[in-house]
Design a protein around this motif. Sequence first.
Motif, PDB file in Angstrom:
ATOM      1  N   HIS A 587      10.751 -14.089   1.354  1.00 45.79           N
ATOM      2  CA  HIS A 587       9.313 -14.185   1.626  1.00 45.79           C
ATOM      3  C   HIS A 587       8.497 -13.041   1.028  1.00 45.79           C
ATOM      4  O   HIS A 587       7.529 -12.573   1.620  1.00 45.79           O
ATOM      5  N   GLY A 588       8.820 -12.585  -0.143  1.00 41.70           N
ATOM      6  CA  GLY A 588       7.994 -11.595  -0.812  1.00 41.70           C
ATOM      7  C   GLY A 588       8.323 -10.164  -0.399  1.00 41.70           C
ATOM      8  O   GLY A 588       8.788  -9.906   0.705  1.00 41.70           O
ATOM      9  N   GLU A 589       8.037  -9.240  -1.310  1.00 43.33           N
ATOM     10  CA  GLU A 589       8.336  -7.833  -1.057  1.00 43.33           C
ATOM     11  C   GLU A 589       7.345  -7.219  -0.079  1.00 43.33           C
ATOM     12  O   GLU A 589       6.165  -7.562  -0.066  1.00 43.33           O
ATOM     13  N   LYS A 590       7.857  -6.329   0.755  1.00 46.48           N
ATOM     14  CA  LYS A 590       7.042  -5.589   1.717  1.00 46.48           C
ATOM     15  C   LYS A 590       7.452  -4.128   1.665  1.00 46.48           C
ATOM     16  O   LYS A 590       8.548  -3.799   1.200  1.00 46.48           O
ATOM     17  N   VAL A 591       6.588  -3.248   2.166  1.00 48.11           N
ATOM     18  CA  VAL A 591       6.922  -1.830   2.252  1.00 48.11           C
ATOM     19  C   VAL A 591       6.435  -1.308   3.601  1.00 48.11           C
ATOM     20  O   VAL A 591       5.396  -1.738   4.119  1.00 48.11           O
ATOM     21  N   LEU A 593       5.829   2.297   5.944  1.00 46.86           N
ATOM     22  CA  LEU A 593       5.716   3.749   5.969  1.00 46.86           C
ATOM     23  C   LEU A 593       5.517   4.185   7.416  1.00 46.86           C
ATOM     24  O   LEU A 593       4.598   3.721   8.094  1.00 46.86           O
ATOM     25  N   LEU A 594       6.399   5.059   7.896  1.00 46.34           N
ATOM     26  CA  LEU A 594       6.294   5.628   9.247  1.00 46.34           C
ATOM     27  C   LEU A 594       5.907   7.095   9.093  1.00 46.34           C
ATOM     28  O   LEU A 594       6.634   7.863   8.456  1.00 46.34           O
ATOM     29  N   PHE A 595       4.779   7.489   9.661  1.00 46.81           N
ATOM     30  CA  PHE A 595       4.312   8.860   9.470  1.00 46.81           C
ATOM     31  C   PHE A 595       3.787   9.437  10.796  1.00 46.81           C
ATOM     32  O   PHE A 595       3.408   8.698  11.717  1.00 46.81           O
ATOM     33  N   ASP A 596       3.827  10.762  10.844  1.00 44.30           N
ATOM     34  CA  ASP A 596       3.449  11.510  12.044  1.00 44.30           C
ATOM     35  C   ASP A 596       4.292  11.118  13.254  1.00 44.30           C
ATOM     36  O   ASP A 596       3.881  11.334  14.402  1.00 44.30           O
ATOM     37  N   GLY A 597       5.428  10.507  13.034  1.00 39.85           N
ATOM     38  CA  GLY A 597       6.325  10.157  14.118  1.00 39.85           C
ATOM     39  C   GLY A 597       5.863   9.014  14.986  1.00 39.85           C
ATOM     40  O   GLY A 597       6.566   8.627  15.922  1.00 39.85           O
ATOM     41  N   ARG A 598       4.701   8.423  14.698  1.00 39.56           N
ATOM     42  CA  ARG A 598       4.187   7.369  15.594  1.00 39.56           C
ATOM     43  C   ARG A 598       3.497   6.224  14.870  1.00 39.56           C
ATOM     44  O   ARG A 598       3.508   5.100  15.352  1.00 39.56           O
ATOM     45  N   TRP A 599       2.877   6.497  13.720  1.00 45.80           N
ATOM     46  CA  TRP A 599       2.105   5.457  13.054  1.00 45.80           C
ATOM     47  C   TRP A 599       2.991   4.699  12.066  1.00 45.80           C
ATOM     48  O   TRP A 599       3.632   5.299  11.211  1.00 45.80           O
ATOM     49  N   LYS A 600       2.994   3.393  12.200  1.00 40.89           N
ATOM     50  CA  LYS A 600       3.816   2.556  11.334  1.00 40.89           C
ATOM     51  C   LYS A 600       2.922   1.595  10.559  1.00 40.89           C
ATOM     52  O   LYS A 600       2.215   0.765  11.138  1.00 40.89           O
ATOM     53  N   PHE A 601       2.979   1.708   9.245  1.00 43.65           N
ATOM     54  CA  PHE A 601       2.142   0.913   8.351  1.00 43.65           C
ATOM     55  C   PHE A 601       3.025  -0.041   7.550  1.00 43.65           C
ATOM     56  O   PHE A 601       4.067   0.359   7.014  1.00 43.65           O
ATOM     57  N   ILE A 602       2.656  -1.314   7.469  1.00 41.40           N
ATOM     58  CA  ILE A 602       3.394  -2.322   6.689  1.00 41.40           C
ATOM     59  C   ILE A 602       2.408  -3.028   5.773  1.00 41.40           C
ATOM     60  O   ILE A 602       1.323  -3.436   6.199  1.00 41.40           O
ATOM     61  N   GLU A 603       2.804  -3.169   4.517  1.00 44.44           N
ATOM     62  CA  GLU A 603       1.984  -3.921   3.566  1.00 44.44           C
ATOM     63  C   GLU A 603       2.835  -4.977   2.879  1.00 44.44           C
ATOM     64  O   GLU A 603       3.957  -4.691   2.438  1.00 44.44           O
ATOM     65  N   GLU A 604       2.311  -6.200   2.817  1.00 46.45           N
ATOM     66  CA  GLU A 604       2.952  -7.285   2.069  1.00 46.45           C
ATOM     67  C   GLU A 604       2.392  -7.264   0.650  1.00 46.45           C
ATOM     68  O   GLU A 604       1.199  -7.496   0.444  1.00 46.45           O
ATOM     69  N   TRP A 605       3.245  -6.990  -0.320  1.00 45.93           N
ATOM     70  CA  TRP A 605       2.748  -6.785  -1.673  1.00 45.93           C
ATOM     71  C   TRP A 605       2.226  -8.058  -2.318  1.00 45.93           C
ATOM     72  O   TRP A 605       1.362  -8.007  -3.188  1.00 45.93           O
ATOM     73  N   ASP A 606       2.754  -9.217  -1.931  1.00 48.69           N
ATOM     74  CA  ASP A 606       2.279 -10.442  -2.573  1.00 48.69           C
ATOM     75  C   ASP A 606       0.972 -10.938  -1.957  1.00 48.69           C
ATOM     76  O   ASP A 606       0.095 -11.431  -2.666  1.00 48.69           O
ATOM     77  N   THR A 607       0.814 -10.813  -0.624  1.00 51.46           N
ATOM     78  CA  THR A 607      -0.403 -11.307   0.033  1.00 51.46           C
ATOM     79  C   THR A 607      -1.445 -10.210   0.249  1.00 51.46           C
ATOM     80  O   THR A 607      -2.584 -10.515   0.610  1.00 51.46           O
ATOM     81  N   LYS A 608      -1.045  -8.931   0.078  1.00 52.72           N
ATOM     82  CA  LYS A 608      -1.921  -7.774   0.313  1.00 52.72           C
ATOM     83  C   LYS A 608      -2.322  -7.621   1.784  1.00 52.72           C
ATOM     84  O   LYS A 608      -3.238  -6.866   2.097  1.00 52.72           O
ATOM     85  N   ARG A 609      -1.624  -8.312   2.678  1.00 56.35           N
ATOM     86  CA  ARG A 609      -1.908  -8.121   4.100  1.00 56.35           C
ATOM     87  C   ARG A 609      -1.357  -6.780   4.559  1.00 56.35           C
ATOM     88  O   ARG A 609      -0.291  -6.348   4.118  1.00 56.35           O
TER      89      ARG A 609
END
Length: 633
Positions: A587-591, A593-609
């Motif tokens: 279902h497409g590449e995703k990435v 990033l977990l930073f500051d020990g609490r914030w979790k960011f996810i981006e879907e590279w194909d849909t840009k969500r």
Amino acid sequence: MKLSPDSRPHSWGAFFLWTPPAAALLHMAASVLDRPRAFAQPAELLLPQAVTLVLAVLAGLGVYLFLGLPLSRRLDPGPLELTLGGAIVLLFGLLQPIEALGGSLPAIHTPILWTLLLGLCLSLLGVAYLGGQRLAASPLGNALLRSFLFCLPWGAAALVPVAWWANYRAEGLVGLLGLALLGALGLAAWVALARRGGPRSFASLAVLYVLVLGAPALAPWLRKAPAPGRGEVAAGLPRSVILLTVDTLRPDFLSGREAGVATPAIDSLLADSVVFENARSAAPWTKPALATILTGLSPLVHGTTSKRVRLPEEIETLAETLRGKGYRTGGLGFNVHLEPLFNFHQGFDDYAFPARMDYGIGLGVKLLRRWKPDRYPELFPSTEAIGDAAVDWIERQEGAFFLWVHILDPHWPYAPPAHFVDEAPPRHGLGLFWGDPDTVTNVQAGRQHVGDEDREWVRELYRGEIRYADENIGRILDLLREKGLYDDSLIVFASDHGEEFWEHGNYEHGHTLFDEVLRVPLAFKLPGKGPGRTSDHPVSTESLTPTIADLVGEARPERYSSPSLRPYWEGPEPEPEALLATGTFYHGEKVMLLFDGRWKFIEEWDTKRRYLYDLETDPEELVSLAASRPDLV
């Protein structure tokens, strides 16, 4: 060779020389396509082939006695031989595909359908006989038939490596063309031999088939047994380094956790270890996750993130680093993505993935399994077999060594031995097996609904496989203790990724970057037995190789994309670094990033969500804050 009534014995001799080997080899080619990983060694390929050849000879003998001889008194033996031999070859060639497609084909129940099918087969045989008779009537046609009979076994034999190559090395166009050229040269030589005809040609074919039949008996004799390890390392280094990885293991299913089960062997190891309670994998499925564990590099660096790609040779692996320090290196286990084909064996003196021979699923293997089911089991190798291989390898070592053991359970399909399951199925029809590929695909696609009770049973089977894995990990740890190796060893315990059990409406792994897939156990049992400790700081399995390299005197932070974890137990804990995960399978590449020990960011590279979660207030990742916190995004 004359395909006519005046040379009847000669013609039927040719029937036995071309029909059985062509049938057996075509069946093997189909088996290679269905399960190519089973043919990594000569004995694995040739032993089932020899048994299948015997079955084909018996089938040919039966057809000759009950059909060939009676019919040849009324029909031309040449075309008849071609027709009956072709039917046997076609039957053997189609057995494997029919079995593989059996679940997708409609069942034939009515006598009318069986009658129509039989009539169609007889009609095709009649057409084949008439066509062969017309060909044999002319010199050119006779030569074509003669060449065809001699060339078919060779062509079927050529299909075996071509099938294997096409399945695993389709991107290697130059190699594939080279293989095709080799096959063409061999075919030309075979045609030249066929044109000569006569007893010498028959004799040469007979000798070849005898060699093919006898090769499996020679293969074990020709294969050298691994020599005992004699690793020598500098004073002060761990006597042995053991990496234990368990596939698809969620940390919250271990003892003392919310969904935990009794895992006494793993518990005993963790009690002596530095345990990272907040560890995450760098990828949500095996190949990129283990490539990261063995190299200390992010999936964005090593690039081993798809089904066919190989681990780059220019990257130094953990095994190469430790071999350079004097350790004897061994790796064993089971996962199709970790086989030598994909270069995961780089740096290992002994490498066995699968941990024991896998003879495939062909007709010959079925007979072998009926004869000796303990030696040729249906599922191979089991977790117990991996434990056996690990114990055997350690027993043979006489010096310092590095051993990596990868246990596939509790990866689906879940099929634990009965005594590892504590509960009873919620309804009739559910047994001790769940997760065949069709079921997993249908559940992922939403075509098959799994109710709450069934979901809990799936989790219980998963827990049963964890108990099974724990027992065999215990066998390895007990042996290390018996040999006096445990205290002086560096033992690392980890998983490649977790598993989804419908937390976000999904099942399995490889397609999301939520914590049920990324959270993994990670622990380091340092040399010198002592009480363990825990750390809650978020860390990545990307740091596993840099940490081991640091502990054996090879601290080279410039080589890795994550730091060593050594400071977490030797000094004040450092500030947590940002963690990155990527390399999704579906279902497409995703990435992530977990930073500051609490914030979790996810981006879907194909849909840009984009999604943003605060793990302190929303540990289950249910509410995205991406819209309300554009500054963080």
